[in-house]
Motif scaffolding. Structure first.
Motif, PDB file in Angstrom:
ATOM      1  N   GLY A  67       0.773   8.139   9.386  1.00 15.03           N
ATOM      2  CA  GLY A  67       0.689   6.755   8.938  1.00 15.03           C
ATOM      3  C   GLY A  67      -0.264   5.926   9.776  1.00 15.03           C
ATOM      4  O   GLY A  67      -1.095   5.186   9.251  1.00 15.03           O
TER       5      GLY A  67
ATOM      6  N   THR B  67      -3.958   7.094   9.267  1.00 15.20           N
ATOM      7  CA  THR B  67      -4.505   6.642   7.991  1.00 15.20           C
ATOM      8  C   THR B  67      -4.722   5.137   7.971  1.00 15.20           C
ATOM      9  O   THR B  67      -5.616   4.640   7.275  1.00 15.20           O
ATOM     10  N   SER B  68      -3.926   4.395   8.747  1.00 14.45           N
ATOM     11  CA  SER B  68      -4.125   2.950   8.830  1.00 14.45           C
ATOM     12  C   SER B  68      -5.506   2.607   9.384  1.00 14.45           C
ATOM     13  O   SER B  68      -6.102   1.592   8.999  1.00 14.45           O
TER      14      SER B  68
ATOM     15  N   ARG C 299       1.798   1.548   6.673  1.00 14.74           N
ATOM     16  CA  ARG C 299       1.814   3.015   6.808  1.00 14.74           C
ATOM     17  C   ARG C 299       2.650   3.514   7.989  1.00 14.74           C
ATOM     18  O   ARG C 299       3.426   4.470   7.834  1.00 14.74           O
TER      19      ARG C 299
ATOM     20  N   THR D 274      -1.492  -2.358   3.354  1.00 14.70           N
ATOM     21  CA  THR D 274      -1.417  -0.897   3.440  1.00 14.70           C
ATOM     22  C   THR D 274      -1.540  -0.430   4.883  1.00 14.70           C
ATOM     23  O   THR D 274      -0.778   0.425   5.347  1.00 14.70           O
TER      24      THR D 274
ATOM     25  N   SER E 292       2.212   7.489   2.390  1.00 17.84           N
ATOM     26  CA  SER E 292       2.528   7.789   3.781  1.00 17.84           C
ATOM     27  C   SER E 292       3.933   8.328   3.968  1.00 17.84           C
ATOM     28  O   SER E 292       4.252   8.855   5.035  1.00 17.84           O
TER      29      SER E 292
ATOM     30  N   GLY F  89       5.840   6.076   7.609  1.00 18.62           N
ATOM     31  CA  GLY F  89       5.880   7.359   8.295  1.00 18.62           C
ATOM     32  C   GLY F  89       7.079   7.490   9.217  1.00 18.62           C
ATOM     33  O   GLY F  89       7.685   8.559   9.329  1.00 18.62           O
TER      34      GLY F  89
ATOM     35  N   GLU G 114       1.692   0.888  -2.009  1.00 19.59           N
ATOM     36  CA  GLU G 114       0.793   2.038  -1.903  1.00 19.59           C
ATOM     37  C   GLU G 114       0.938   2.714  -0.541  1.00 19.59           C
ATOM     38  O   GLU G 114       0.847   3.935  -0.427  1.00 19.59           O
ATOM     39  N   ALA G 115       1.161   1.917   0.517  1.00 18.29           N
ATOM     40  CA  ALA G 115       1.377   2.487   1.851  1.00 18.29           C
ATOM     41  C   ALA G 115       2.610   3.377   1.861  1.00 18.29           C
ATOM     42  O   ALA G 115       2.590   4.504   2.380  1.00 18.29           O
TER      43      ALA G 115
ATOM     44  N   ASP H   8      -7.851   2.390   6.523  1.00 17.42           N
ATOM     45  CA  ASP H   8      -7.754   1.119   5.798  1.00 17.42           C
ATOM     46  C   ASP H   8      -8.480   0.006   6.544  1.00 17.42           C
ATOM     47  O   ASP H   8      -9.180  -0.816   5.945  1.00 17.42           O
TER      48      ASP H   8
END
Length: 374
Positions: free
Chosen positions: A319, A322-323, A56, A52, A111, A60, A106-107, A326
Motif C-alpha cells: 500500500g 503504491t502510494s 492505500r 488513493t 490495495s 494494506g 479505489e485505494a 499516486d
C-alpha cells in the motif's frame, strides 16, 4: 483456502474501468455543469489520486490482519457512492468530496485485493503474479476512457454500476477469515515499514514520467503539429499492457532491480524522443517505447519491496509503495504543466527524462539485500 484470483481480478478490473471512465468524463463535465476551467478540472482529477495515496497504507494494514474481503467490498461500495455523488453533485465542492470518496474506494479495492492474492502465492512467483494481477488495474485505467466515450451521457451510471459489480463479485466469495488481531498504529513506522521508502522513491520517480505522458503527450503532439495525437495514448496503453503481460516473469528471473533499471533506461530514451520528435513516425516509436519502459516498473518494485521487508506485513508495504506512484502522478500534472507554460512542452518532457535518470541512480545505489526485518 484457495484464493479466488480470477474473481478478484475481475472485481478490480470493474472498479478501475469505472475510475478510468470518470477520468475521461471530468474534463468536459466540470466546465459544462459547474463552469470551471482547467484548474477546476485538474483539481477534480487530482483529488481522487490524493485520497488513493492516503488510503492505500490503511487498506494494506487491514489486509495484513485478514480483513481483505470486507475492505475490498467496502472499496467497491465507496467507489459506487463516489460515482453517484459526482452524478448528483449540486456544486463543485460536493463533486470534489465525491472524488475523495471514489479515490478512497479505489485505494481499498486494489490495495486489499493484492495482499489477498499474494498470500496464496509462493515468494518466488510473487513478482510475476503481481505484474499479471496489476493488469486488472492498468487494463481498467486504459480501457475506462474508451468505455466512457462509448456510453456518452450514461457515463456516471456506468461508473456506479461497474463499482457496484466489484462489490458483488467479492461478496459472493468465501471469507478467508481473520489472520490476526489488528495491531495498534503506534507511529509512522507502523504505516511506513523500513525498507519501503527506497522502492517507493523509485516508483514515484517513474510515476512522474507516466504522469507527464498522461497529462501532456496529446498537447505536445498538437502543439508541434506532429499528428497521431488521436492514437497516441492508445499506442502507449497497448504497448504497456502487452509488455506487462509478457514480461512480468522476467522480474522473478532476473530480479526487480535489474528489470527496473533496464526498462527505466528505455523510458528515458523514449521521453527524450518525444521531446525531440518532428514527425509522426519518430513520435509513434518513442510513444511505444514509453509504454515499454514503464510496463514492468510496478512488478519490479513489488519484488524489491517484498525482498526488503522480508515478506512481513506485505499489505502495508504494498500500500505504501503504491502510494508513491499516486503521489508521482499527482505531481506530474501541475509541475509538468508549469514547465510547459514557462519553457515549452519539449522542456517538460526533458524534465521527465531527468526524473527517469534520477530513478536509475537510486536503483544503482540501492543495496542489493534487504536491510530490515520490519
Amino acid at each position: 483456502m484457495t484464493v479466488p484470483v480470477r474473481r478478484l481480478w475481475a472485481a478490480v478490473l470493474c472498479g478501475y474501468l469505472a475510475f478510468g471512465a470518470a477520468l475521461q468524463a471530468l474534463p468536459s463535465y466540470v466546465p459544462e455543469k459547474f463552469g470551471g476551467g482547467a484548474l477546476a478540472s485538474g483539481t477534480a482529477v487530482g483529488m481522487a489520486f490524493l485520497a488513493t495515496a492516503c488510503g492505500r497504507p490503511f487498506a494494506g494494514w487491514l489486509a495484513d490482519a485478514g480483513w481483505s474481503r470486507p475492505v475490498v467490498v467496502a472499496g467497491g461500495l465507496l467507489a459506487a457512492l463516489g460515482g453517484l455523488g459526482q452524478l448528483l453533485a449540486p456544486n463543485l465542492g460536493v463533486l470534489l468530496l465525491a472524488r475523495l470518496v471514489m479515490g478512497a474506494g479505489e485505494a481499498a479495492l486494489f490495495s486489499a485485493a493484492l495482499p489477498w492474492v499474494l498470500a496464496g502465492t509462493r515468494m518466488a512467483q510473487r513478482g510475476r503474479l503481481a505484474g499479471w494481477f496489476g493488469l486488472s488495474m492498468w487494463g481498467g485505467l486504459a480501457a475506462g476512457p474508451l468505455l466512457g466515450t462509448l456510453v456518452g451521457d450514461w457515463v456516471w451510471w456506468a461508473v456506479v454500476a461497474l463499482s457496484a459489480t466489484s462489490a458483488v463479485l467479492v461478496l459472493t466469495t468465501r471469507d478467508p477469515g481473520r489472520g490476526e488481531h489488528l495491531a495498534r498504529i503506534r507511529g509512522i513506522r507502523d504505516l511506513v515499514p523500513q525498507g519501503v521508502p527506497l522502492p517507493g522513491a523509485i516508483i514515484g520517480l517513474a510515476a512522474y514520467c507516466y504522469g507527464t505522458v498522461a497529462a501532456l503527450l496529446v498537447l505536445r503532439l498538437r502543439a508541434g503539429g506532429i499528428g497521431v495525437d488521436d492514437v497516441a495514448l492508445a499506442v502507449f496503453a497497448a504497448t504497456f499492457l502487452v509488455v506487462r503481460f509478457a514480461g512480468s516473469p522476467l522480474v522473478d528471473r532476473y530480479g526487480g532491480r535489474v528489470v527496473a533499471a533496464s526498462t527505466v533506461a528505455v523510458e528515458i530514451v523514449a521521453l527524450v524522443g518525444i521531446a525531440q520528435a518532428n514527425g509522426p513516425v519518430g513520435a509513434t516509436i518513442s510513444i511505444a517505447l514509453a509504454g515499454l519502459g514503464l510496463a514492468l516498473v510496478y512488478p519490479a518494485c513489488v519484488s524489491m519491496t517484498l525482498d526488503r521487508v522480508r515478506g512481513l506485513r506485505p499489505g502495508v508495504s504494498m500500500g505504501v509503495m503504491t502510494s508513491f506512484w499516486d503521489l508521482g502522478v499527482m505531481a506530474a500534472g501541475p509541475l509538468g504543466g508549469f514547465v510547459a507554460e514557462q519553457a515549452g512542452f519539449r522542456a517538460a518532457f526533458l524534465v521527465a527524462a531527468g526524473a527517469g535518470l534520477a530513478c536509475v541512480v537510486v536503483l544503482l545505489r540501492m543495496p542489493r539485500r534487504a536491510v530490515s526485518p520490519r
